[in-house]
Each structure stands twice: as C-alpha cells, then as structure tokens.
Design a protein around this motif. Structure first.
Motif, PDB file in Angstrom:
ATOM      1  N   GLU A 142       0.697  -1.338   0.000  1.00  0.00           N
ATOM      2  CA  GLU A 142       0.120  -0.053  -0.038  1.00  0.00           C
ATOM      3  C   GLU A 142       0.747   1.128  -0.126  1.00  0.00           C
ATOM      4  O   GLU A 142       0.292   2.275  -0.008  1.00  0.00           O
ATOM      5  CB  GLU A 142      -0.979   0.044   1.177  1.00  0.00           C
ATOM      6  CG  GLU A 142      -1.969  -1.177   1.174  1.00  0.00           C
ATOM      7  CD  GLU A 142      -2.760  -1.084   2.403  1.00  0.00           C
ATOM      8  OE1 GLU A 142      -3.019   0.042   3.059  1.00  0.00           O
ATOM      9  OE2 GLU A 142      -3.713  -2.246   2.709  1.00  0.00           O
ATOM     10  N   ARG A 143       2.078   1.118   0.030  1.00  0.00           N
ATOM     11  CA  ARG A 143       3.008   2.340  -0.049  1.00  0.00           C
ATOM     12  C   ARG A 143       3.193   2.937  -1.070  1.00  0.00           C
ATOM     13  O   ARG A 143       3.602   2.429  -2.315  1.00  0.00           O
ATOM     14  CB  ARG A 143       4.487   1.786   0.789  1.00  0.00           C
ATOM     15  CG  ARG A 143       4.415   1.182   2.102  1.00  0.00           C
ATOM     16  CD  ARG A 143       5.625   0.752   2.502  1.00  0.00           C
ATOM     17  NE  ARG A 143       5.574   0.000   3.784  1.00  0.00           N
ATOM     18  CZ  ARG A 143       6.420  -0.517   4.576  1.00  0.00           C
ATOM     19  NH1 ARG A 143       7.851  -0.589   4.139  1.00  0.00           N
ATOM     20  NH2 ARG A 143       6.346  -0.954   5.590  1.00  0.00           N
ATOM     21  N   GLN A 144       2.901   4.152  -1.385  1.00  0.00           N
ATOM     22  CA  GLN A 144       2.871   4.952  -2.609  1.00  0.00           C
ATOM     23  C   GLN A 144       3.044   6.365  -2.546  1.00  0.00           C
ATOM     24  O   GLN A 144       2.197   6.983  -1.639  1.00  0.00           O
ATOM     25  CB  GLN A 144       1.500   4.487  -3.303  1.00  0.00           C
ATOM     26  CG  GLN A 144       1.579   5.046  -4.863  1.00  0.00           C
ATOM     27  CD  GLN A 144       0.212   4.799  -5.541  1.00  0.00           C
ATOM     28  OE1 GLN A 144      -0.650   4.910  -5.001  1.00  0.00           O
ATOM     29  NE2 GLN A 144       0.321   4.134  -6.859  1.00  0.00           N
ATOM     30  N   ILE A 145       3.787   6.843  -3.231  1.00  0.00           N
ATOM     31  CA  ILE A 145       3.872   8.414  -3.099  1.00  0.00           C
ATOM     32  C   ILE A 145       3.812   8.856  -4.563  1.00  0.00           C
ATOM     33  O   ILE A 145       4.507   8.450  -5.366  1.00  0.00           O
ATOM     34  CB  ILE A 145       5.121   8.684  -2.426  1.00  0.00           C
ATOM     35  CG1 ILE A 145       5.029   8.450  -0.906  1.00  0.00           C
ATOM     36  CG2 ILE A 145       5.397  10.444  -2.542  1.00  0.00           C
ATOM     37  CD1 ILE A 145       6.553   8.665  -0.235  1.00  0.00           C
ATOM     38  N   LYS A 146       3.408  10.285  -4.586  1.00  0.00           N
ATOM     39  CA  LYS A 146       3.516  10.655  -6.141  1.00  0.00           C
ATOM     40  C   LYS A 146       3.980  12.333  -5.815  1.00  0.00           C
ATOM     41  O   LYS A 146       3.420  12.950  -4.605  1.00  0.00           O
ATOM     42  CB  LYS A 146       1.880  10.924  -6.715  1.00  0.00           C
ATOM     43  CG  LYS A 146       1.402   9.523  -7.099  1.00  0.00           C
ATOM     44  CD  LYS A 146      -0.145   9.748  -7.647  1.00  0.00           C
ATOM     45  CE  LYS A 146      -0.559   8.118  -8.093  1.00  0.00           C
ATOM     46  NZ  LYS A 146      -1.798   8.387  -8.703  1.00  0.00           N
ATOM     47  N   VAL A 147       4.757  12.905  -6.529  1.00  0.00           N
ATOM     48  CA  VAL A 147       5.407  14.044  -6.573  1.00  0.00           C
ATOM     49  C   VAL A 147       5.143  14.776  -7.743  1.00  0.00           C
ATOM     50  O   VAL A 147       5.566  14.257  -9.125  1.00  0.00           O
ATOM     51  CB  VAL A 147       6.897  13.975  -6.150  1.00  0.00           C
ATOM     52  CG1 VAL A 147       7.438  15.352  -5.787  1.00  0.00           C
ATOM     53  CG2 VAL A 147       7.131  13.034  -4.968  1.00  0.00           C
ATOM     54  N   LEU A 148       4.825  15.871  -7.767  1.00  0.00           N
ATOM     55  CA  LEU A 148       4.710  16.927  -8.920  1.00  0.00           C
ATOM     56  C   LEU A 148       5.032  18.304  -8.759  1.00  0.00           C
ATOM     57  O   LEU A 148       4.490  18.802  -7.640  1.00  0.00           O
ATOM     58  CB  LEU A 148       3.030  16.789  -9.540  1.00  0.00           C
ATOM     59  CG  LEU A 148       2.724  17.866 -10.388  1.00  0.00           C
ATOM     60  CD1 LEU A 148       3.517  17.513 -11.794  1.00  0.00           C
ATOM     61  CD2 LEU A 148       1.207  17.995 -10.810  1.00  0.00           C
ATOM     62  N   ALA A 149       5.815  18.849  -9.588  1.00  0.00           N
ATOM     63  CA  ALA A 149       6.375  20.286  -9.553  1.00  0.00           C
ATOM     64  C   ALA A 149       6.462  20.747 -10.750  1.00  0.00           C
ATOM     65  O   ALA A 149       6.811  20.099 -11.704  1.00  0.00           O
ATOM     66  CB  ALA A 149       7.787  20.235  -8.762  1.00  0.00           C
ATOM     67  N   ARG A 150       5.924  22.146 -10.936  1.00  0.00           N
ATOM     68  CA  ARG A 150       5.789  22.487 -12.329  1.00  0.00           C
ATOM     69  C   ARG A 150       5.830  23.946 -12.224  1.00  0.00           C
ATOM     70  O   ARG A 150       4.827  24.600 -11.424  1.00  0.00           O
ATOM     71  CB  ARG A 150       5.046  21.820 -13.490  1.00  0.00           C
ATOM     72  CG  ARG A 150       3.542  22.250 -13.103  1.00  0.00           C
ATOM     73  CD  ARG A 150       2.718  21.080 -14.000  1.00  0.00           C
ATOM     74  NE  ARG A 150       1.182  21.214 -13.836  1.00  0.00           N
ATOM     75  CZ  ARG A 150       0.406  21.716 -14.498  1.00  0.00           C
ATOM     76  NH1 ARG A 150       0.992  22.795 -15.304  1.00  0.00           N
ATOM     77  NH2 ARG A 150      -0.744  21.929 -14.373  1.00  0.00           N
ATOM     78  N   MET A 151       6.162  24.780 -13.403  1.00  0.00           N
ATOM     79  CA  MET A 151       5.757  26.158 -13.549  1.00  0.00           C
ATOM     80  C   MET A 151       4.369  26.168 -14.080  1.00  0.00           C
ATOM     81  O   MET A 151       4.241  25.767 -14.986  1.00  0.00           O
ATOM     82  CB  MET A 151       6.933  26.740 -14.325  1.00  0.00           C
ATOM     83  CG  MET A 151       8.239  26.794 -13.725  1.00  0.00           C
ATOM     84  SD  MET A 151       8.346  27.529 -12.301  1.00  0.00           S
ATOM     85  CE  MET A 151       7.912  29.156 -12.459  1.00  0.00           C
TER      86      MET A 151
END
Length: 219
Positions: A142-151
């Motif tokens: 169940e371990r899940q990470i999402k990362v988003l970075a944008r201009m």
C-alpha cells in the motif's frame, strides 16, 4: 515570567527550524558532491574507451563497455534537469526504494529556478520526509507516493506531494500535529515559513486514506 517563557518557546522553535533547514542543506551538498565525483569518473571512462578505440583493441573495448553498462544499470535516472532538485529527489528516491515504497516523480522544472534552490529544497524535502514516515506505517503493497512540481506561469510554481497513510491524524484546534512527537510538526512549520516568504499557499487534503499537500508559490 509568562513573556520570558513565550520568548524561550519561540527561540526553541526557531532553533528547530534552523536545524531542519541545515539538515536539508547538508543532504543537498552531499548529493551534489556525489554528482561531481560521477562526472569525474565518467571522464576517466571516456579516456579508456578512447584509448582502446585508437589502438584497435575491439575485443577489450567490448568487454570494458559491457562492464560499464552493468555499472550504469545500477545508477539512478535523472529526475529533474535542475541539479539541486535532482540531487534531493535522488536521495528520497533511494530511501523510498530501500523501504519498498513506490514513488512516482513528475518534476517539470527549469534548469535555472526563479527562486533560491535552498528554499524549494526545504519545502520539497520536508514534505517528502513526512510522506516517507507516513508510508512506513502501511503494508508494503500500500506504500505509494506521488510528487509533482511545475511552473504554472513564469511567476507561479505549483508543487504537490501525495501519499497514502493509515488514516490517523493528530489535530488540535484545526492544526495538524506531528505523529512522531508532541506538538506541531516541525516539518510542516518549516514548509509554511518558506511558503509565506513567497506570499504563497499551503493546503492539505485528506480523504480515502490519501494525504495530499499542495503548495503554490508566487515568484
């Protein structure tokens, strides 16, 4: 006495924040130094490849390239064109894989950031550390990470870190508190401090066992 106690508490909190930001800076320096060594090693590999090619020693060249390819297969991919963010992301990507956490990256940032790299790394590093800590409490599947970075525009940056968690939150007066110790989480306080410097916003969403931190920075 009350004023002195309040002043002492404020100083303790500021010292904790400085310690957190100092740790982020040391992590960043460490990984940038590793990147410098990798560039140096790559130049040495090129010298060997060039020498074997000029000497026409093709069998030895093939053997050397095979060994080098094996080494590269263990190297991590580039996660962001900005070197500082890439170094920090690489650190947490490695930590996540060690802990059996699936992590998805989408870092669409320019090579040159429109803000000091240390500020962005403070924000991202603290959110990622919290996400990893929360993920450790879940079964591996169940371990899940999402990362988003944008201009979002030349003068606006968006950042999102989402992770699954066990559904347990500590709140007091509507304020999130740390599950590691008593009191408000230093990580989130550090994030809020950095975000406010850019007249930005930090919003937290929870639901369906998903914790999502959204950051908007005005640059």
């Amino acid at each position: 006495m009350a004023k002195e106690y309040a002043r002492s508490s404020q100083l303790d909190r500021e010292n904790q924040l400085l310690a957190v930001e100092s740790r982020r800076y040391m992590e960043l320096r460490s990984y940038l130094e590793q990147t410098r060594h990798l560039r140096h090693d790559f130049r040495q590999h090129l010298h060997v490849i060039s020498g074997l090619t000029e000497a026409g020693r093709l069998d030895e060249l093939k053997s050397y390239l095979s060994q080098y390819e094996s080494e590269l297969s263990d190297a991590r991919p580039t996660l962001c064109v900005n070197a500082a963010v890439d170094a920090l992301a690489g650190h947490y990507d490695y930590e996540a894989r060690k802990q059996g956490i699936q992590i998805e990256w989408k870092l669409e940032l320019p090579k040159l950031l429109p803000l000091p790299e240390a500020d962005l790394c403070t924000i991202l590093g603290n959110l990622l550390e919290n996400a990893l800590h929360a993920s450790q409490k879940l079964p591996p599947e169940e371990r899940q990470i999402k990362v988003l970075a944008r201009m979002l525009s030349p003068a606006m940056m968006g950042l999102m870190v989402e992770n699954r968690y066990d559904g347990v939150l500590k709140k007091q007066g509507g304020v999130l508190h740390s599950t590691k110790h008593d009191g408000q989480g230093i990580g989130l306080v550090s994030v809020e401090t950095a975000v406010h410097r850019y007249h930005g916003n930090l919003t937290v969403e929870t639901g369906g066992s998903v914790f999502r931190a959204n950051v908007l920075l005005n640059l």
